[in-house]
Design a protein around this motif. Structure first.
Motif, short mmCIF file in Angstrom:
data_model
loop_
_atom_site.label_atom_id
_atom_site.label_comp_id
_atom_site.label_asym_id
_atom_site.label_seq_id
_atom_site.Cartn_x
_atom_site.Cartn_y
_atom_site.Cartn_z
N LYS A 86 57.32 4.41 -14.47
CA LYS A 86 57.35 3.12 -13.78
C LYS A 86 56.87 3.23 -12.33
O LYS A 86 55.98 2.51 -11.92
N ASN A 87 57.44 4.13 -11.57
CA ASN A 87 57.12 4.22 -10.14
C ASN A 87 56.42 5.51 -9.74
O ASN A 87 56.16 5.72 -8.56
N HIS A 88 56.15 6.36 -10.70
CA HIS A 88 55.52 7.65 -10.39
C HIS A 88 54.28 7.87 -11.25
O HIS A 88 54.22 7.44 -12.40
N LEU A 89 53.35 8.60 -10.66
CA LEU A 89 52.17 9.06 -11.38
C LEU A 89 52.05 10.55 -11.08
O LEU A 89 52.03 10.97 -9.92
N ILE A 141 52.35 10.85 -7.11
CA ILE A 141 52.25 9.59 -6.37
C ILE A 141 53.46 8.74 -6.72
O ILE A 141 53.78 8.54 -7.90
N LYS A 142 54.12 8.25 -5.67
CA LYS A 142 55.30 7.41 -5.86
C LYS A 142 55.10 6.10 -5.13
O LYS A 142 54.71 6.08 -3.95
N ALA A 143 55.37 5.01 -5.82
CA ALA A 143 55.35 3.69 -5.18
C ALA A 143 56.66 3.51 -4.43
O ALA A 143 57.74 3.68 -4.99
N MET A 144 56.56 3.18 -3.15
CA MET A 144 57.76 2.99 -2.35
C MET A 144 58.43 1.65 -2.68
O MET A 144 59.61 1.47 -2.43
N ASP A 145 57.68 0.75 -3.28
CA ASP A 145 58.20 -0.55 -3.73
C ASP A 145 58.68 -0.40 -5.17
O ASP A 145 57.88 -0.18 -6.08
N SER A 146 59.97 -0.51 -5.39
CA SER A 146 60.53 -0.28 -6.73
C SER A 146 60.13 -1.36 -7.74
O SER A 146 60.33 -1.20 -8.94
N ASN A 147 59.53 -2.45 -7.28
CA ASN A 147 59.07 -3.49 -8.20
C ASN A 147 57.72 -3.16 -8.83
O ASN A 147 57.31 -3.80 -9.80
N LEU A 154 48.26 0.00 -7.22
CA LEU A 154 48.04 1.38 -6.77
C LEU A 154 46.66 1.53 -6.15
O LEU A 154 46.51 2.13 -5.08
N SER A 155 45.67 0.98 -6.80
CA SER A 155 44.30 1.07 -6.29
C SER A 155 44.19 0.42 -4.91
O SER A 155 43.54 0.96 -4.01
N ASP A 156 44.86 -0.70 -4.72
CA ASP A 156 44.80 -1.43 -3.44
C ASP A 156 45.62 -0.75 -2.34
O ASP A 156 45.36 -0.96 -1.16
N HIS A 157 46.63 0.02 -2.70
CA HIS A 157 47.56 0.59 -1.72
C HIS A 157 47.55 2.12 -1.67
O HIS A 157 48.45 2.72 -1.07
N MET A 158 46.54 2.73 -2.28
CA MET A 158 46.54 4.18 -2.48
C MET A 158 46.86 4.98 -1.22
O MET A 158 47.72 5.83 -1.23
N PHE A 159 46.20 4.73 -0.13
CA PHE A 159 46.40 5.55 1.07
C PHE A 159 47.07 4.74 2.18
O PHE A 159 46.63 4.75 3.32
N ILE A 198 52.76 4.10 -0.43
CA ILE A 198 52.66 5.19 -1.40
C ILE A 198 53.12 6.48 -0.75
O ILE A 198 52.74 6.80 0.38
N ASP A 199 53.94 7.22 -1.47
CA ASP A 199 54.31 8.57 -1.05
C ASP A 199 53.55 9.52 -1.97
O ASP A 199 53.67 9.44 -3.20
N MET A 200 52.72 10.39 -1.38
CA MET A 200 51.91 11.30 -2.17
C MET A 200 52.26 12.74 -1.78
O MET A 200 52.32 13.07 -0.60
N ARG A 201 52.49 13.55 -2.80
CA ARG A 201 52.82 14.96 -2.58
C ARG A 201 51.86 15.82 -3.40
O ARG A 201 51.55 15.49 -4.54
N ILE A 202 51.44 16.89 -2.77
CA ILE A 202 50.57 17.84 -3.44
C ILE A 202 51.39 19.11 -3.64
O ILE A 202 52.14 19.54 -2.75
N GLY A 203 51.27 19.73 -4.81
CA GLY A 203 52.04 20.93 -5.06
C GLY A 203 51.28 21.95 -5.89
O GLY A 203 50.24 21.65 -6.47
#
Length: 157
Positions: free
Chosen positions: A70-73, A88-94, A106-111, A115-120
């Motif tokens: 739902k909120n993560h990719l 990638i995590k949406a900070m908006d839970s809706n 996601l496409s409109d708000h990517m950067f 959006i919280d983005m983590r690289i690992g």
């Protein structure tokens, strides 16, 4: 059994490969039919061995995986000894990445700060293919890596 047995649909799709597998075991159609009725445990073992062979081939060739919730990719690139991830995590839970609207969002708000983005990077603690299989068991699926590569190229730029 190392992985899991293929589904009936997967066996049907791989019918020719299974026939060749049985032939390599010197089992023709009449012997297979006889095995299923007289020695079902051996027939089950043959199904399991074939399933493991197919999984092993698929997992060995696997390079990219994706997992949507739902909120993560979760985007993964698999190497020989480790796996890289972009989470990638949406900070908006809706927001719901499982919908077309969520992916457009996601496409409109990517950067943006939405959006919280983590690289690992994580070394495989088990055999590579077992680790990849576990991700698939948790809902990941094989991908062509297009989304991973698009995002990764922007990150690395």
């Amino acid at each position: 059994m190392k992985y899991t047995r293929l589904t009936k649909e997967q066996f049907e799709e791989l019918h020719q490969e299974f026939t060749r597998f049985l032939a390599s075991q010197s089992i023709d159609k009449s012997e297979w039919d006889l095995l299923k009725t007289t020695k079902p445990e051996i027939a089950e073992q043959e199904l399991d061995v074939f399933s493991d062979l197919i999984w092993e081939g698929v997992l060995t060739r696997a390079e990219f995986l994706e997992h949507f919730s739902k909120n993560h990719l979760f985007l993964f690139q698999c190497f020989d000894t480790y796996i890289r991830s972009i989470v990638i995590k949406a900070m908006d839970s809706n927001v719901d990445f499982l919908t077309k609207e969520g992916l457009e969002w996601l496409s409109d708000h990517m950067f943006t700060e939405s959006i919280d983005m983590r690289i690992g990077k994580k070394n495989f603690t088990e055999e590579r293919n077992i680790s990849i299989f576990q991700l698939i068991q948790q809902g990941a699926f094989l991908s062509d890596g297009q989304l991973y590569n698009q995002i990764n190229s922007i990150i690395e730029a």
